[in-house]
Design a protein around this motif. Structure first.
Motif, PDB file in Angstrom:
ATOM      1  N   ASN A   1       6.909 -17.481 -19.444  1.00  0.00           N
ATOM      2  CA  ASN A   1       6.011 -18.277 -19.265  1.00  0.00           C
ATOM      3  C   ASN A   1       6.429 -19.090 -17.453  1.00  0.00           C
ATOM      4  OD1 ASN A   1       4.243 -19.963 -18.441  1.00  0.00           O
ATOM      5  ND2 ASN A   1       5.737 -22.119 -19.720  1.00  0.00           N
ATOM      6  N   LEU A   2       6.434 -17.604 -17.016  1.00  0.00           N
ATOM      7  CA  LEU A   2       7.347 -17.461 -15.491  1.00  0.00           C
ATOM      8  C   LEU A   2       6.511 -17.822 -14.628  1.00  0.00           C
ATOM      9  CD1 LEU A   2       9.388 -14.125 -15.596  1.00  0.00           C
ATOM     10  CD2 LEU A   2       9.971 -16.323 -16.125  1.00  0.00           C
ATOM     11  N   THR A   3       6.328 -18.166 -13.241  1.00  0.00           N
ATOM     12  CA  THR A   3       6.005 -18.434 -12.172  1.00  0.00           C
ATOM     13  C   THR A   3       6.158 -17.235 -11.772  1.00  0.00           C
ATOM     14  OG1 THR A   3       5.887 -21.587 -12.522  1.00  0.00           O
ATOM     15  CG2 THR A   3       5.075 -20.584 -10.606  1.00  0.00           C
ATOM     16  N   LEU A   4       6.902 -16.362 -11.640  1.00  0.00           N
ATOM     17  CA  LEU A   4       7.453 -16.079  -9.868  1.00  0.00           C
ATOM     18  C   LEU A   4       8.606 -14.948 -10.919  1.00  0.00           C
ATOM     19  CD1 LEU A   4       6.791 -15.360  -7.153  1.00  0.00           C
ATOM     20  CD2 LEU A   4       9.227 -16.597  -6.932  1.00  0.00           C
ATOM     21  N   MET A   5       8.620 -14.335 -10.428  1.00  0.00           N
ATOM     22  CA  MET A   5       9.092 -12.910 -11.000  1.00  0.00           C
ATOM     23  C   MET A   5       9.432 -11.237 -10.010  1.00  0.00           C
ATOM     24  SD  MET A   5       9.092 -10.385 -14.438  1.00  0.00           S
ATOM     25  CE  MET A   5       7.694  -9.114 -13.917  1.00  0.00           C
ATOM     26  N   TRP A   6      10.143 -10.691  -9.182  1.00  0.00           N
ATOM     27  CA  TRP A   6      10.202 -10.254  -7.984  1.00  0.00           C
ATOM     28  C   TRP A   6      11.276  -8.417  -8.271  1.00  0.00           C
ATOM     29  CZ3 TRP A   6      12.300 -14.810  -8.677  1.00  0.00           C
ATOM     30  CH2 TRP A   6      13.443 -15.019  -8.302  1.00  0.00           C
TER      31      TRP A   6
ATOM     32  N   ALA B   1       0.627  -0.744  -0.265  1.00  0.00           N
ATOM     33  CA  ALA B   1       0.008  -0.098   0.318  1.00  0.00           C
ATOM     34  C   ALA B   1       1.115   1.055  -0.498  1.00  0.00           C
ATOM     35  CB  ALA B   1      -1.298   0.063   1.454  1.00  0.00           C
ATOM     36  N   ASP B   2       2.157   1.640   0.267  1.00  0.00           N
ATOM     37  CA  ASP B   2       3.222   2.517   0.374  1.00  0.00           C
ATOM     38  C   ASP B   2       3.579   2.377  -0.582  1.00  0.00           C
ATOM     39  OD1 ASP B   2       3.887   0.109   1.221  1.00  0.00           O
ATOM     40  OD2 ASP B   2       5.287   1.461   3.061  1.00  0.00           O
ATOM     41  N   ALA B   3       3.594   1.649  -1.369  1.00  0.00           N
ATOM     42  CA  ALA B   3       4.604   1.140  -2.949  1.00  0.00           C
ATOM     43  C   ALA B   3       4.056   2.714  -4.096  1.00  0.00           C
ATOM     44  CB  ALA B   3       4.644  -0.112  -3.867  1.00  0.00           C
ATOM     45  N   LEU B   4       4.889   3.445  -4.104  1.00  0.00           N
ATOM     46  CA  LEU B   4       4.214   4.958  -4.961  1.00  0.00           C
ATOM     47  C   LEU B   4       4.949   5.244  -5.806  1.00  0.00           C
ATOM     48  CD1 LEU B   4       4.479   6.902  -1.628  1.00  0.00           C
ATOM     49  CD2 LEU B   4       2.496   5.868  -2.615  1.00  0.00           C
ATOM     50  N   CYS B   5       4.649   4.906  -7.416  1.00  0.00           N
ATOM     51  CA  CYS B   5       5.110   5.022  -8.466  1.00  0.00           C
ATOM     52  C   CYS B   5       5.457   7.046  -8.642  1.00  0.00           C
ATOM     53  CB  CYS B   5       4.768   4.865  -9.758  1.00  0.00           C
ATOM     54  SG  CYS B   5       3.894   2.555  -9.124  1.00  0.00           S
ATOM     55  N   SER B   6       6.357   6.876  -9.804  1.00  0.00           N
ATOM     56  CA  SER B   6       7.123   8.301  -9.815  1.00  0.00           C
ATOM     57  C   SER B   6       6.658   8.220 -11.021  1.00  0.00           C
ATOM     58  CB  SER B   6       8.251   8.219  -8.474  1.00  0.00           C
ATOM     59  OG  SER B   6       9.754   7.590  -9.523  1.00  0.00           O
ATOM     60  N   LYS B   7       7.266   7.430 -11.961  1.00  0.00           N
ATOM     61  CA  LYS B   7       7.490   8.502 -13.164  1.00  0.00           C
ATOM     62  C   LYS B   7       6.496   7.372 -13.884  1.00  0.00           C
ATOM     63  CE  LYS B   7      11.421   5.781 -13.887  1.00  0.00           C
ATOM     64  NZ  LYS B   7      12.944   6.012 -14.717  1.00  0.00           N
ATOM     65  N   VAL B   8       5.953   7.181 -15.490  1.00  0.00           N
ATOM     66  CA  VAL B   8       5.539   6.231 -15.882  1.00  0.00           C
ATOM     67  C   VAL B   8       6.275   5.008 -16.627  1.00  0.00           C
ATOM     68  CG1 VAL B   8       5.029   5.870 -18.678  1.00  0.00           C
ATOM     69  CG2 VAL B   8       3.863   7.532 -17.734  1.00  0.00           C
ATOM     70  N   TRP B   9       5.813   3.450 -15.806  1.00  0.00           N
ATOM     71  CA  TRP B   9       6.419   2.745 -16.040  1.00  0.00           C
ATOM     72  C   TRP B   9       7.022   2.659 -17.907  1.00  0.00           C
ATOM     73  CZ3 TRP B   9       4.177  -1.443 -12.942  1.00  0.00           C
ATOM     74  CH2 TRP B   9       3.870  -1.913 -12.198  1.00  0.00           C
ATOM     75  N   GLU B  10       7.932   2.131 -18.542  1.00  0.00           N
ATOM     76  CA  GLU B  10       9.244   2.158 -19.568  1.00  0.00           C
ATOM     77  C   GLU B  10       8.788   0.567 -20.284  1.00  0.00           C
ATOM     78  OE1 GLU B  10      12.739   3.006 -19.813  1.00  0.00           O
ATOM     79  OE2 GLU B  10      12.302   4.944 -19.453  1.00  0.00           O
ATOM     80  N   LYS B  11       8.652  -0.750 -19.458  1.00  0.00           N
ATOM     81  CA  LYS B  11       8.378  -2.285 -20.061  1.00  0.00           C
ATOM     82  C   LYS B  11       6.976  -2.396 -18.589  1.00  0.00           C
ATOM     83  CE  LYS B  11      13.000  -2.771 -21.104  1.00  0.00           C
ATOM     84  NZ  LYS B  11      14.642  -3.786 -20.824  1.00  0.00           N
ATOM     85  N   ASP B  12       6.830  -3.632 -18.984  1.00  0.00           N
ATOM     86  CA  ASP B  12       5.277  -4.087 -18.434  1.00  0.00           C
ATOM     87  C   ASP B  12       5.512  -5.565 -18.397  1.00  0.00           C
ATOM     88  OD1 ASP B  12       3.282  -5.249 -17.981  1.00  0.00           O
ATOM     89  OD2 ASP B  12       2.593  -5.094 -20.161  1.00  0.00           O
ATOM     90  N   PRO B  13       5.804  -5.352 -17.354  1.00  0.00           N
ATOM     91  CA  PRO B  13       5.709  -7.050 -16.449  1.00  0.00           C
ATOM     92  C   PRO B  13       5.328  -8.170 -16.369  1.00  0.00           C
ATOM     93  CG  PRO B  13       5.749  -5.252 -14.648  1.00  0.00           C
ATOM     94  CD  PRO B  13       5.820  -5.007 -15.731  1.00  0.00           C
ATOM     95  N   ILE B  14       4.171  -7.849 -16.845  1.00  0.00           N
ATOM     96  CA  ILE B  14       3.462  -8.618 -17.030  1.00  0.00           C
ATOM     97  C   ILE B  14       3.656  -9.428 -18.721  1.00  0.00           C
ATOM     98  CG2 ILE B  14       0.865  -9.580 -17.383  1.00  0.00           C
ATOM     99  CD1 ILE B  14       1.337  -8.880 -14.383  1.00  0.00           C
ATOM    100  N   GLU B  15       4.063  -8.475 -18.907  1.00  0.00           N
ATOM    101  CA  GLU B  15       4.615  -9.510 -20.695  1.00  0.00           C
ATOM    102  C   GLU B  15       5.232  -9.487 -20.254  1.00  0.00           C
ATOM    103  OE1 GLU B  15       3.883  -9.494 -24.512  1.00  0.00           O
ATOM    104  OE2 GLU B  15       2.830  -7.963 -23.663  1.00  0.00           O
ATOM    105  N   ALA B  16       6.764  -9.718 -19.654  1.00  0.00           N
ATOM    106  CA  ALA B  16       7.524 -10.562 -19.392  1.00  0.00           C
ATOM    107  C   ALA B  16       7.003 -11.894 -18.460  1.00  0.00           C
ATOM    108  CB  ALA B  16       9.092  -9.618 -18.322  1.00  0.00           C
ATOM    109  N   MET B  17       6.131 -11.698 -17.878  1.00  0.00           N
ATOM    110  CA  MET B  17       5.754 -13.419 -17.406  1.00  0.00           C
ATOM    111  C   MET B  17       4.738 -13.882 -18.457  1.00  0.00           C
ATOM    112  SD  MET B  17       6.064 -13.439 -13.752  1.00  0.00           S
ATOM    113  CE  MET B  17       4.349 -13.853 -12.941  1.00  0.00           C
ATOM    114  N   VAL B  18       4.500 -13.535 -18.854  1.00  0.00           N
ATOM    115  CA  VAL B  18       3.263 -14.079 -20.194  1.00  0.00           C
ATOM    116  C   VAL B  18       4.857 -14.375 -21.526  1.00  0.00           C
ATOM    117  CG1 VAL B  18       2.306 -13.663 -22.247  1.00  0.00           C
ATOM    118  CG2 VAL B  18       1.506 -12.748 -19.856  1.00  0.00           C
ATOM    119  N   GLN B  19       5.256 -14.045 -21.987  1.00  0.00           N
ATOM    120  CA  GLN B  19       6.300 -14.120 -22.998  1.00  0.00           C
ATOM    121  C   GLN B  19       7.748 -15.618 -22.464  1.00  0.00           C
ATOM    122  OE1 GLN B  19       8.081 -11.030 -25.426  1.00  0.00           O
ATOM    123  NE2 GLN B  19       6.051  -9.973 -25.208  1.00  0.00           N
TER     124      GLN B  19
END
Length: 228
Positions: free
Chosen positions: A181-186, A161-179
């Motif tokens: 075929n990851l089970t976990l990313m951190w 709840a205190d993870a505050l984004c400070s700029k527009v994301w350049e990369k999509d972590p979900i896209e990386a998960m899908v492409q």
């Protein structure tokens, strides 16, 4: 006001963004986090958002936060029974053990002057945390994986709840998960469980412990059962 930014983010199915709070007293912090996350990422994909809460919200409070994340869908879900409900499932010995760890005065309890609450500070080795904080740690590590609120999703993005984004994301972590075929990313990686007492707890709870974790060529290599 959001800028007119277009990024090549592809929306995938069965994706959810998840966080957890103790109760509605944290709504202001949540609004800030979700507003910044929307500006940085979710306005491009509009994934569902699930907020788990220990203390129930009113319909008005749900509507208030829903306006922040719209047009994404907001779901506020009680993560489980009340504290009284949790205690009702425990044995007398388990309750006494917990109350002792959390500093409940048994004399005052018998007089009806003191009871266990989520705010109680509980001792675990060198650590002192509120019962509510300790419960959210257990929920995140164990209970969440079978919670019915998430049964329709395949990918979960967890945000504190205190993870505050400070700029527009350049990369999509979900896209990386899908492409990939990851089970976990951190975003942070921790390698060792130094406490033998904690490893014993894992062994008792899960049937095996985890004492060391290595990262080799992007893959995790855990070492288990070093307590036995």
């Amino acid at each position: 006001r959001l800028g007119n930014v277009t990024l090549p983010f592809q929306r995938h199915e069965q994706v959810v963004i998840v966080t957890k709070v103790k109760g509605p007293e944290h709504i202001y912090l949540l609004e800030k986090m979700l507003c910044l996350h929307k500006a940085a990422y979710n306005r491009f994909v509009n994934y569902d958002i699930v907020i788990f809460t220990t203390i129930p919200w009113t319909a008005k409070q749900v509507t208030r936060v829903g306006r922040i994340v719209a047009p994404a869908r907001l779901i506020v879900s009680n993560e489980g029974p009340t504290l009284e409900g949790q205690l009702a499932k425990m044995t007398v010995a388990e309750i006494e053990f917990l109350e002792n760890r959390c500093g409940v005065n048994q004399t005052r309890k018998k007089l009806g002057l003191e009871n266990l609450t989520w705010a109680n500070k509980c001792q675990d080795g060198k650590h002192l945390n509120s019962l509510g904080y300790s419960w959210q740690a257990e929920f995140r590590a164990y209970q969440i994986w079978t919670h019915p609120a998430l049964r329709d999703y395949k990918y979960m993005m967890w945000l504190d709840a205190d993870a505050l984004c400070s700029k527009v994301w350049e990369k999509d972590p979900i896209e990386a998960m899908v492409q990939e075929n990851l089970t976990l990313m951190w975003s942070s990686f921790y390698g060792k469980t130094r406490s033998k007492e904690f490893r014993n707890k894992m062994l008792k709870t899960y049937g095996e412990d985890l004492c060391h974790n290595s990262l080799i060529d992007g893959h995790m290599f855990p070492k288990r059962n070093c307590t036995i």
